[in-house]
Design a protein around this motif. Structure first.
Motif, PDB file in Angstrom:
ATOM      1  N   GLY A   1       0.905  -1.293   0.009  1.00  0.00           N
ATOM      2  CA  GLY A   1       0.225   0.420  -0.143  1.00  0.00           C
ATOM      3  C   GLY A   1       1.184   1.547  -0.166  1.00  0.00           C
ATOM      4  O   GLY A   1       0.681   2.385  -0.913  1.00  0.00           O
ATOM      5  N   LEU A   2       1.657   1.202   0.764  1.00  0.00           N
ATOM      6  CA  LEU A   2       2.635   3.081   0.802  1.00  0.00           C
ATOM      7  C   LEU A   2       3.103   2.306  -0.343  1.00  0.00           C
ATOM      8  O   LEU A   2       3.108   3.872  -1.154  1.00  0.00           O
ATOM      9  N   VAL A   3       3.952   1.510  -1.175  1.00  0.00           N
ATOM     10  CA  VAL A   3       4.549   1.535  -2.527  1.00  0.00           C
ATOM     11  C   VAL A   3       4.001   2.713  -3.348  1.00  0.00           C
ATOM     12  O   VAL A   3       4.154   2.574  -4.233  1.00  0.00           O
ATOM     13  N   LEU A   4       2.644   1.556  -3.303  1.00  0.00           N
ATOM     14  CA  LEU A   4       1.566   2.376  -4.330  1.00  0.00           C
ATOM     15  C   LEU A   4       1.149   3.954  -4.303  1.00  0.00           C
ATOM     16  O   LEU A   4       1.086   4.420  -5.446  1.00  0.00           O
ATOM     17  N   TRP A   5       1.307   4.360  -3.306  1.00  0.00           N
ATOM     18  CA  TRP A   5       1.212   5.365  -2.616  1.00  0.00           C
ATOM     19  C   TRP A   5       1.845   6.155  -3.198  1.00  0.00           C
ATOM     20  O   TRP A   5       1.505   7.162  -3.564  1.00  0.00           O
TER      21      TRP A   5
ATOM     22  N   PHE B   1       7.332  -3.289  11.282  1.00  0.00           N
ATOM     23  CA  PHE B   1       8.279  -3.994  10.146  1.00  0.00           C
ATOM     24  C   PHE B   1       8.464  -3.142   8.683  1.00  0.00           C
ATOM     25  O   PHE B   1       9.123  -3.258   8.712  1.00  0.00           O
ATOM     26  N   GLY B   2       6.747  -2.899   8.259  1.00  0.00           N
ATOM     27  CA  GLY B   2       6.499  -2.715   7.300  1.00  0.00           C
ATOM     28  C   GLY B   2       7.398  -1.017   7.035  1.00  0.00           C
ATOM     29  O   GLY B   2       7.813  -0.561   6.394  1.00  0.00           O
ATOM     30  N   SER B   3       7.260  -0.597   8.499  1.00  0.00           N
ATOM     31  CA  SER B   3       7.364   0.707   8.566  1.00  0.00           C
ATOM     32  C   SER B   3       8.835   1.416   8.670  1.00  0.00           C
ATOM     33  O   SER B   3       9.649   1.839   7.727  1.00  0.00           O
ATOM     34  N   LEU B   4       9.573  -0.037   9.600  1.00  0.00           N
ATOM     35  CA  LEU B   4      11.194   0.561   8.682  1.00  0.00           C
ATOM     36  C   LEU B   4      11.445   0.020   7.750  1.00  0.00           C
ATOM     37  O   LEU B   4      12.737   0.801   7.572  1.00  0.00           O
ATOM     38  N   LEU B   5      10.694  -0.788   7.015  1.00  0.00           N
ATOM     39  CA  LEU B   5      11.632  -2.188   5.406  1.00  0.00           C
ATOM     40  C   LEU B   5      11.563   0.021   4.559  1.00  0.00           C
ATOM     41  O   LEU B   5      12.442   0.171   4.602  1.00  0.00           O
ATOM     42  N   TYR B   6      10.139   0.583   4.854  1.00  0.00           N
ATOM     43  CA  TYR B   6       9.333   1.652   4.430  1.00  0.00           C
ATOM     44  C   TYR B   6      10.425   2.949   3.801  1.00  0.00           C
ATOM     45  O   TYR B   6      10.991   3.082   3.214  1.00  0.00           O
TER      46      TYR B   6
ATOM     47  N   PHE C   1      14.995  14.054  -5.677  1.00  0.00           N
ATOM     48  CA  PHE C   1      13.754  15.285  -6.675  1.00  0.00           C
ATOM     49  C   PHE C   1      12.713  14.330  -6.021  1.00  0.00           C
ATOM     50  O   PHE C   1      11.408  14.362  -6.344  1.00  0.00           O
ATOM     51  N   LEU C   2      13.052  12.826  -5.599  1.00  0.00           N
ATOM     52  CA  LEU C   2      11.935  12.001  -5.909  1.00  0.00           C
ATOM     53  C   LEU C   2      11.408  11.757  -4.111  1.00  0.00           C
ATOM     54  O   LEU C   2      11.925  11.792  -3.369  1.00  0.00           O
ATOM     55  N   PRO C   3       9.680  12.267  -4.730  1.00  0.00           N
ATOM     56  CA  PRO C   3       8.981  12.919  -3.783  1.00  0.00           C
ATOM     57  C   PRO C   3       8.687  10.884  -2.803  1.00  0.00           C
ATOM     58  O   PRO C   3       8.805   9.754  -3.192  1.00  0.00           O
ATOM     59  N   VAL C   4       8.520  10.963  -1.230  1.00  0.00           N
ATOM     60  CA  VAL C   4       8.252   9.669  -1.239  1.00  0.00           C
ATOM     61  C   VAL C   4       7.108   9.755   0.144  1.00  0.00           C
ATOM     62  O   VAL C   4       7.014  11.755   0.480  1.00  0.00           O
ATOM     63  N   LEU C   5       6.564   9.133   0.908  1.00  0.00           N
ATOM     64  CA  LEU C   5       5.532   9.677   1.876  1.00  0.00           C
ATOM     65  C   LEU C   5       6.108  10.362   2.822  1.00  0.00           C
ATOM     66  O   LEU C   5       7.068   9.571   3.517  1.00  0.00           O
ATOM     67  N   GLY C   6       5.692  10.817   3.834  1.00  0.00           N
ATOM     68  CA  GLY C   6       6.376  11.438   5.428  1.00  0.00           C
ATOM     69  C   GLY C   6       5.627  10.502   6.497  1.00  0.00           C
ATOM     70  O   GLY C   6       4.610   9.479   6.246  1.00  0.00           O
ATOM     71  N   VAL C   7       5.733  10.417   7.472  1.00  0.00           N
ATOM     72  CA  VAL C   7       5.896  10.095   8.832  1.00  0.00           C
ATOM     73  C   VAL C   7       4.134   9.851   9.077  1.00  0.00           C
ATOM     74  O   VAL C   7       3.632   9.319   9.581  1.00  0.00           O
ATOM     75  N   LYS C   8       3.650  11.329   8.620  1.00  0.00           N
ATOM     76  CA  LYS C   8       2.051  11.204   8.574  1.00  0.00           C
ATOM     77  C   LYS C   8       1.315  10.324   7.893  1.00  0.00           C
ATOM     78  O   LYS C   8       0.902   9.677   8.269  1.00  0.00           O
ATOM     79  N   ASP C   9       1.452   9.978   6.811  1.00  0.00           N
ATOM     80  CA  ASP C   9       1.266   9.187   5.964  1.00  0.00           C
ATOM     81  C   ASP C   9       1.610   8.054   6.453  1.00  0.00           C
ATOM     82  O   ASP C   9       0.139   6.985   6.213  1.00  0.00           O
ATOM     83  N   LEU C  10       2.280   7.848   6.838  1.00  0.00           N
ATOM     84  CA  LEU C  10       3.053   6.275   7.371  1.00  0.00           C
ATOM     85  C   LEU C  10       1.784   5.814   8.479  1.00  0.00           C
ATOM     86  O   LEU C  10       1.403   4.909   9.088  1.00  0.00           O
TER      87      LEU C  10
END
Length: 284
Positions: A36-40, A227-232, A245-254
């Motif tokens: 889900g995180l990767v797709l988002w 575990f998923g949060s640490l891996l992501y 420049f690549l956008p990544v999700l923040g802690v709030k999104d996690l």
């Protein structure tokens, strides 16, 4: 307290079945959360590329710029169009590549005047590009939409594949919970029969088993989210080191995604246990 105490006892009473359900749920929720995180994140990348997508129309010498601007501004897909003169284009090129500063004074400016378009609907970029090529005075058209189009196709395919995978994983977890609760019910068959005879309500009998299902899936989902949060975060940090420049999700999104997984775990645990006890009590 009675339901919680009995739910814990039933988990300890059948450790093999409880562990099987726990690890089935753990794998399901870990895959669900991480994918889900990767797709988002992929959606964020596509949205960023779409916002920066620009179509460039290179003009021939003597082209009627005013007429072209007027016509293009009337297209519903176009949000903004501006003229970049060949002098501006050369200045931008020298700014990007400073070593060309000396060469620009030695030769005539070879760059054409250019119309640059920002679109309201990035998915219409190919249609707009084809329409631009047919306009009088337009020598060529370029756009960076190929990569965006491919990413959109990958994203659509990923959504479908993930939907099927998530459905299978959730069904697997649901039926695993039902199987574990059914085993607990069978082990307490005589005690449950006596409780029904003395007037215990069905909800009172079901409560400990529902708590058992929730404890199994909620515990698995908590571990999966951690575990998923640490891996992501590890992968995101490595990718940003290579592609800043690549956008990544923040802690709030996690946090938001993690809470959704935890809520889903509670629903699956409670639902599987409720359906198992309901079926069993009907048989009794």
């Amino acid at each position: 307290m009675y339901a919680l105490r009995e739910g814990l006892r039933q988990i300890l009473r059948h450790p093999t079945a409880s562990l099987a359900t726990f690890f089935t749920a753990l794998v399901s929720f870990a895959l669900l959360y991480f994918l889900g995180l990767v797709l988002w994140n992929l959606e964020r990348v596509v949205q960023t590329l779409e916002r920066e997508l620009e179509v460039a129309a290179f003009l021939q010498k003597g082209a009627n710029v005013e007429a072209l601007l007027t016509e293009i501004q009337g297209w519903p897909e176009v949000g903004e169009v501006r003229l970049q003169s060949k002098e501006e284009a050369l200045a931008q090129l020298v700014l990007d590549y400073p070593y060309l500063a000396e060469a620009k004074d030695l030769v005539e400016n070879p760059l054409p005047d250019t119309l640059r378009l920002r679109l309201k609907a990035p998915e219409a970029v190919r249609t707009v590009a084809e329409r631009l090529r047919k306009l009088p005075g337009v020598e060529g058209v370029e756009y960076g939409g190929e990569l965006t189009e491919r990413l959109v196709q990958v994203l659509s395919g990923s959504r479908l594949a993930m939907g099927v995978l998530v459905g299978l994983l959730l069904l697997n977890t649901f039926f695993s919970v039902m199987g574990s609760i059914r085993l607990s019910l069978e082990s307490r068959k005589e005690a449950l029969g006596i409780m029904l005879l003395v007037g215990a309500t069905r909800r009172f009998i079901q409560a400990p088993f529902v708590v058992e299902g929730i404890l199994l899936t909620l515990g698995a989902s908590l571990l999966a989210v951690a575990f998923g949060s640490l891996l992501y975060l590890g992968l995101a940090q490595a990718l940003q080191g290579l592609l800043p420049f690549l956008p990544v999700l923040g802690v709030k999104d996690l946090w938001q995604t993690g809470l959704m997984v935890l809520a889903l775990a509670v629903v699956l645990g409670a639902g599987g246990a409720f359906m198992a006890t309901r079926a069993y009590l009907r048989e009794v």
